[in-house]
Design a protein around this motif. Structure first.
Motif, mmCIF file in Angstrom:
data_model
loop_
_atom_site.group_PDB
_atom_site.id
_atom_site.type_symbol
_atom_site.label_atom_id
_atom_site.label_comp_id
_atom_site.label_asym_id
_atom_site.label_seq_id
_atom_site.Cartn_x
_atom_site.Cartn_y
_atom_site.Cartn_z
ATOM 1 N N ARG A 26 8.333 5.905 -10.454
ATOM 2 C CA ARG A 26 8.005 5.630 -9.301
ATOM 3 C C ARG A 26 6.858 4.663 -9.219
ATOM 4 N NH1 ARG A 26 11.710 7.156 -5.798
ATOM 5 N NH2 ARG A 26 9.836 7.598 -4.258
ATOM 6 N N ARG A 27 6.651 3.906 -7.959
ATOM 7 C CA ARG A 27 5.934 2.798 -7.687
ATOM 8 C C ARG A 27 5.733 2.766 -6.292
ATOM 9 N NH1 ARG A 27 7.685 -2.990 -7.454
ATOM 10 N NH2 ARG A 27 5.817 -3.064 -6.098
ATOM 11 N N ARG A 28 4.780 1.987 -5.908
ATOM 12 C CA ARG A 28 4.162 1.735 -4.390
ATOM 13 C C ARG A 28 4.223 0.517 -4.244
ATOM 14 N NH1 ARG A 28 -1.056 5.264 -3.165
ATOM 15 N NH2 ARG A 28 -1.064 3.596 -1.520
ATOM 16 N N PHE A 29 4.973 0.297 -2.711
ATOM 17 C CA PHE A 29 4.998 -1.205 -2.154
ATOM 18 C C PHE A 29 3.828 -1.259 -1.278
ATOM 19 C CE2 PHE A 29 9.323 -0.237 -3.693
ATOM 20 C CZ PHE A 29 9.316 -1.366 -4.449
ATOM 21 N N LEU A 30 2.825 -1.896 -1.604
ATOM 22 C CA LEU A 30 1.703 -2.005 -0.599
ATOM 23 C C LEU A 30 2.087 -3.046 0.158
ATOM 24 C CD1 LEU A 30 -1.093 -1.490 -3.095
ATOM 25 C CD2 LEU A 30 -0.265 0.066 -1.801
ATOM 26 N N PRO A 31 1.369 -2.948 1.703
ATOM 27 C CA PRO A 31 1.689 -4.275 2.540
ATOM 28 C C PRO A 31 0.666 -5.134 2.394
ATOM 29 C CG PRO A 31 0.706 -2.215 3.854
ATOM 30 C CD PRO A 31 1.136 -1.791 2.359
ATOM 31 N N ASN A 32 0.667 -6.445 2.545
ATOM 32 C CA ASN A 32 -0.132 -7.614 2.486
ATOM 33 C C ASN A 32 -1.088 -7.446 3.570
ATOM 34 O OD1 ASN A 32 -1.147 -9.937 1.786
ATOM 35 N ND2 ASN A 32 0.473 -11.307 2.263
ATOM 36 N N LEU A 33 -2.286 -6.709 3.548
ATOM 37 C CA LEU A 33 -3.040 -6.874 4.621
ATOM 38 C C LEU A 33 -4.225 -7.573 4.574
ATOM 39 C CD1 LEU A 33 -3.187 -2.762 5.114
ATOM 40 C CD2 LEU A 33 -1.800 -4.427 6.364
ATOM 41 N N VAL A 34 -4.647 -8.169 5.507
ATOM 42 C CA VAL A 34 -5.734 -9.334 5.613
ATOM 43 C C VAL A 34 -6.614 -8.716 6.744
ATOM 44 C CG1 VAL A 34 -4.752 -11.136 4.383
ATOM 45 C CG2 VAL A 34 -4.411 -10.624 6.777
ATOM 46 N N ASN A 35 -7.971 -8.957 6.524
ATOM 47 C CA ASN A 35 -9.022 -8.943 7.684
ATOM 48 C C ASN A 35 -9.082 -10.074 8.574
ATOM 49 O OD1 ASN A 35 -9.649 -6.040 7.004
ATOM 50 N ND2 ASN A 35 -10.902 -6.740 5.309
ATOM 51 N N VAL A 36 -8.809 -10.206 9.460
ATOM 52 C CA VAL A 36 -8.881 -11.256 10.654
ATOM 53 C C VAL A 36 -9.597 -11.070 11.602
ATOM 54 C CG1 VAL A 36 -6.879 -12.304 9.657
ATOM 55 C CG2 VAL A 36 -6.627 -10.701 11.803
#
Length: 102
Positions: A26-36
């Protein structure tokens, strides 16, 4: 702080890491989050949000934060973004009523 885009609702997905021998873990796909910091033209103020890179491209494509919020569904938005959408809608009504009165 949750790993969820405040504008699109994009969150963590899970799946399998598949090795060369076809073993699955099992693995996790993390969203590409940025603080803007995005600027609202109608409200004339800036807002700090944590959004995905994909949402940032969509905001730019739709013509800014105000246009994105008016087209977005409220269920996908975070509470902060939903409150911002209500404020933008209120400001839009005020601007159009002023234009009609003049």
């Amino acid at each position: 702080m949750s790993r969820r885009c405040e504008l699109t609702g994009k969150a963590v997905l899970s799946g399998n890491r598949v090795s060369h021998s076809n073993r699955k873990t099992r693995r996790r796909f993390l969203p590409n989050l940025v603080n803007v910091t995005l600027t609202s033209d109608l409200l004339k103020r800036s807002v700090k949000l944590r959004v995905s890179a994909n949402a940032l491209k969509t905001v730019d494509h739709r013509g800014g934060l105000d246009a994105f919020l008016m087209k977005a569904r409220s269920e996908e938005l975070s509470p902060k973004a939903a409150e911002l959408k209500r404020a933008v809608a209120k400001a839009t009504v005020a601007v159009t009523s002023d234009a009609v009165a003049a």
